[in-house]
Design a protein around this motif. Structure first.
Motif, PDB file in Angstrom:
ATOM      1  N   THR A   1       0.848  -1.184   0.000  1.00 39.62           N
ATOM      2  CA  THR A   1       0.000   0.000   0.000  1.00 39.62           C
ATOM      3  C   THR A   1       0.885   1.236   0.000  1.00 39.62           C
ATOM      4  OG1 THR A   1      -1.723  -1.151   1.249  1.00 39.62           O
ATOM      5  CG2 THR A   1      -1.830   1.245   1.190  1.00 39.62           C
ATOM      6  N   GLN A   2       0.735   2.053  -1.041  1.00 38.01           N
ATOM      7  CA  GLN A   2       1.478   3.308  -1.122  1.00 38.01           C
ATOM      8  C   GLN A   2       0.607   4.433  -0.577  1.00 38.01           C
ATOM      9  OE1 GLN A   2       2.856   4.782  -5.092  1.00 38.01           O
ATOM     10  NE2 GLN A   2       2.117   6.737  -4.298  1.00 38.01           N
ATOM     11  N   GLY A   3       1.208   5.334   0.182  1.00 36.76           N
ATOM     12  CA  GLY A   3       0.477   6.477   0.701  1.00 36.76           C
ATOM     13  C   GLY A   3       0.434   7.628  -0.273  1.00 36.76           C
ATOM     14  N   GLN A   4      -0.309   8.647   0.077  1.00 43.35           N
ATOM     15  CA  GLN A   4      -0.365   9.895  -0.683  1.00 43.35           C
ATOM     16  C   GLN A   4       1.035  10.485  -0.823  1.00 43.35           C
ATOM     17  OE1 GLN A   4      -2.973  12.100  -2.029  1.00 43.35           O
ATOM     18  NE2 GLN A   4      -1.092  13.069  -2.765  1.00 43.35           N
ATOM     19  N   THR A   5       1.385  10.896  -2.034  1.00 44.27           N
ATOM     20  CA  THR A   5       2.699  11.486  -2.257  1.00 44.27           C
ATOM     21  C   THR A   5       2.733  12.934  -1.774  1.00 44.27           C
ATOM     22  OG1 THR A   5       2.092  12.174  -4.495  1.00 44.27           O
ATOM     23  CG2 THR A   5       3.175  10.032  -4.257  1.00 44.27           C
ATOM     24  N   CYS A   6       3.939  13.397  -1.533  1.00 43.44           N
ATOM     25  CA  CYS A   6       4.210  14.805  -1.256  1.00 43.44           C
ATOM     26  C   CYS A   6       4.976  15.361  -2.455  1.00 43.44           C
ATOM     27  CB  CYS A   6       5.036  14.942   0.020  1.00 43.44           C
ATOM     28  SG  CYS A   6       5.826  16.557   0.270  1.00 43.44           S
ATOM     29  N   ALA A   7       4.426  16.376  -3.113  1.00 46.25           N
ATOM     30  CA  ALA A   7       5.128  17.070  -4.195  1.00 46.25           C
ATOM     31  C   ALA A   7       6.019  18.125  -3.545  1.00 46.25           C
ATOM     32  CB  ALA A   7       4.141  17.702  -5.165  1.00 46.25           C
ATOM     33  N   VAL A   8       7.310  17.846  -3.470  1.00 46.55           N
ATOM     34  CA  VAL A   8       8.175  18.598  -2.571  1.00 46.55           C
ATOM     35  C   VAL A   8       8.385  20.054  -2.989  1.00 46.55           C
ATOM     36  CG1 VAL A   8       9.344  16.534  -1.756  1.00 46.55           C
ATOM     37  CG2 VAL A   8      10.252  17.752  -3.734  1.00 46.55           C
ATOM     38  N   GLN A   9       8.216  20.392  -4.255  1.00 45.36           N
ATOM     39  CA  GLN A   9       8.380  21.776  -4.679  1.00 45.36           C
ATOM     40  C   GLN A   9       7.039  22.489  -4.883  1.00 45.36           C
ATOM     41  OE1 GLN A   9      11.234  22.495  -7.776  1.00 45.36           O
ATOM     42  NE2 GLN A   9      12.838  21.306  -6.780  1.00 45.36           N
TER      43      GLN A   9
END
Length: 536
Positions: free
Chosen positions: A507-515
């Motif tokens: 299960t992959q979590g919600q990504t963070c778009a770092v920029q």
């Protein structure tokens, strides 16, 4: 100790960056029953619904159980506990689902709940999820869902009523061979039947005055909570709108008295835990405008040992590729494709954190191993799908490929430590059956995620940006270089662990778009905020 149970002509392309898409989850509703303990009332009720399936409208039964307080204090939040909802779809609905070769289903549901006090009202969404279920050969399909529900704060004293509204049931369909069903996912809208008892009343909680009221008026809105949506048909507030100044006063007064709803994070996710491993870009691995990071965790079966091993919470750094759209000849839609790359990241190395698993080797010998999965080549994420500009329906299939070697760092058999040495590992990477071997040669793990989206419903399934479940099957190769001080443990590990048919669910979590900082997805230091929960 025992392990976990097994769990056309080519036309011009249009290129666009995908955006993070929200996802998920599920539900519950309830009706008063007997008081089971002091201060608690136990709800257990069956409600009739009408659900819209491809073949037409069909009846369904929704049974809800939960514990409510018998009374609460104005200005103090409370939350229904032990909520579960069982949805029973008739045999005709099962036949609808099976027409697309589906053999199993994963359910996600969202229930609208009206919360009314006098002529003031608010609306909440109760969320939950159901475990995977096989479609029965005959008879109805029963899905039991559980999940956290929002907390509620009543602003004034009086009776606070909870009533069921529309229910959305999101179904992801599976086939025996792992290929996509047609359709791969389906959203079923259900409405409360007209003859539902007490128009869907779930429970009533008596709100008592606050013995120590705040300095401000209890009728004033709570600043941190948006004004509730009171436009739902059949809510008590509808009648208040017709009455104007009748009842408890003007609409502004009613809204000021309305209960407030505080949403929780979706089930399967949580806010960042202090024990989560670091997951951030740095000088050695700098971010770009396409950089994402996310956590992943899950289980893998070890078929020979009739158990499952938890794969620990791990960090993935991802470079998301652009989405290509190859238009259909009639321009009514197009084929979608996206290629992205990534790497596992733990303390500057492409690997998972160490993890332990305990099994009964040969059925009776307790064996505990400490292991690490090491990435030995690029991780790729390839998504393919299609979208309609007419219906707005989009479906996507994503394959994640990654070469992983399993390294054993410590071993204990029947309480006795064995020296495995420093080089104990599988002879080659874990191996899945590759559907495109000419394009993707070599041994590697293949995990597949599928999604569909039919607005206005939320997307169902896995998307690279928002995460979700990824599944596959893997062969564990033989072990080599295991043993120290002249002891050879290769055959012991190979005989007890190595072999095909090991099911994997990550299960992959919600990504963070770092920029592109989003406080709902990223911490202040640009790490993923959402922590996924492993599912069997």
């Amino acid at each position: 100790m025992r392990g976990h149970r097994a769990a056309t002509p080519r036309l011009p392309r249009v290129r666009a960056r995908t955006t993070a898409i929200g996802a998920f989850v599920v539900l519950a509703a309830m009706v008063p029953a007997a008081v089971s303990a002091a201060g608690t009332q136990e709800a257990d009720v069956a409600l009739p619904y009408v659900c819209r399936l491809p073949s037409g409208e069909l009846p369904a039964t929704v049974r809800v159980t939960a514990d409510f307080p018998t009374a609460a204090t104005a200005g103090k939040a409370f939350t229904p506990a032990d909520v579960s909802t069982t949805v029973e779809l008739p045999a005709e609905a099962v036949a609808d689902l099976a027409r697309g070769r589906a053999s199993g289903v994963r359910a996600v549901t969202r229930l609208g709940v009206g919360i009314a006090q006098g002529e003031s009202a608010a609306e909440a969404t109760w969320r939950g999820t159901a475990p995977p279920a096989a479609l029965p050969a005959s008879g109805p399909l029963t899905l039991t869902a559980t999940g956290d529900v929002p907390s509620v704060t009543a602003r004034v004293d009086g009776s606070l009523a909870f009533s069921a509204r529309a229910l959305d049931l999101d179904l992801a369909l599976d086939t025996p061979d792992g290929t996509a069903a047609d359709p791969a996912a389906l959203t079923i809208g259900c409405s409360l039947a007209e003859d539902a008892p007490k128009r869907g009343l779930l429970a009533t909680v008596q709100i008592e005055p606050d013995p120590e009221p705040p300095a401000t008026s209890p009728a004033s809105p709570t600043p941190s909570v948006p004004a509730p949506d009171t436009s739902t048909p059949h809510s008590p507030d509808d009648q208040a709108g017709q009455n104007g100044q009748d009842g408890q006063g003007s609409r502004d007064d009613q809204e000021g008295r309305a209960p407030t709803v505080t949403e929780r994070a979706p089930q399967g996710a949580a806010t960042r835990r202090p024990d989560a491993p670091p997951c951030r870009y740095d000088e050695r691995h700098p971010s770009t405008s396409a950089s994402l990071n996310a956590y992943v965790t899950g289980y893998t079966n070890v078929r020979k040992l009739a158990g499952a091993s938890l794969i620990p919470l791990s960090c993935a750094l991802i470079e998301q590729g652009p989405t290509d759209i190859e238009l259909f000849p009639d321009y009514s839609g197009g084929y979608l494709s996206q290629h992205s790359q990534g790497t596992l990241w733990y303390r500057g190395e492409p690997q998972t954190p160490p993890f332990q698993a305990t099994f009964l080797t040969f059925g009776f010998v307790p064996t505990k191993a400490t292991m690490v999965l090491e990435q030995t080549g690029p991780m790729t994420m390839d998504g393919k799908g299609e979208t309609s500009f007419v219906t707005l329906f989009t479906k996507m299939e994503t394959r994640v490929r990654v070469p992983l070697v399993l390294r054993v760092t410590a071993l204990e058999v029947n309480g006795t430590p064995l020296d495995v040495g420093t080089g104990c590992r599988t002879r080659s990477p874990l191996r899945s059956e590759e559907p495109e071997p000419a394009k993707f040669p070599g041994d590697h793990l293949v995990l597949t995620g599928r999604s569909s989206h039919q607005p206005p419903a939320l997307p169902v399934g896995y998307l690279l940006s928002s995460g979700g479940p990824l599944t596959g099957e893997v062969t564990i190769p033989a072990f080599t270089h295991c043993g120290g001080k002249g002891e050879d443990l290769d055959r012991l590990l190979t005989a007890s662990v190595s072999g095909p048919g090991n099911y994997v669910k990550q299960t992959q979590g919600q990504t963070c778009a770092v920029q592109v900082f989003n406080p709902d997805q990223c911490t202040e230091d640009l790490q993923p905020l959402v922590i996924p929960v492993p599912e069997r």
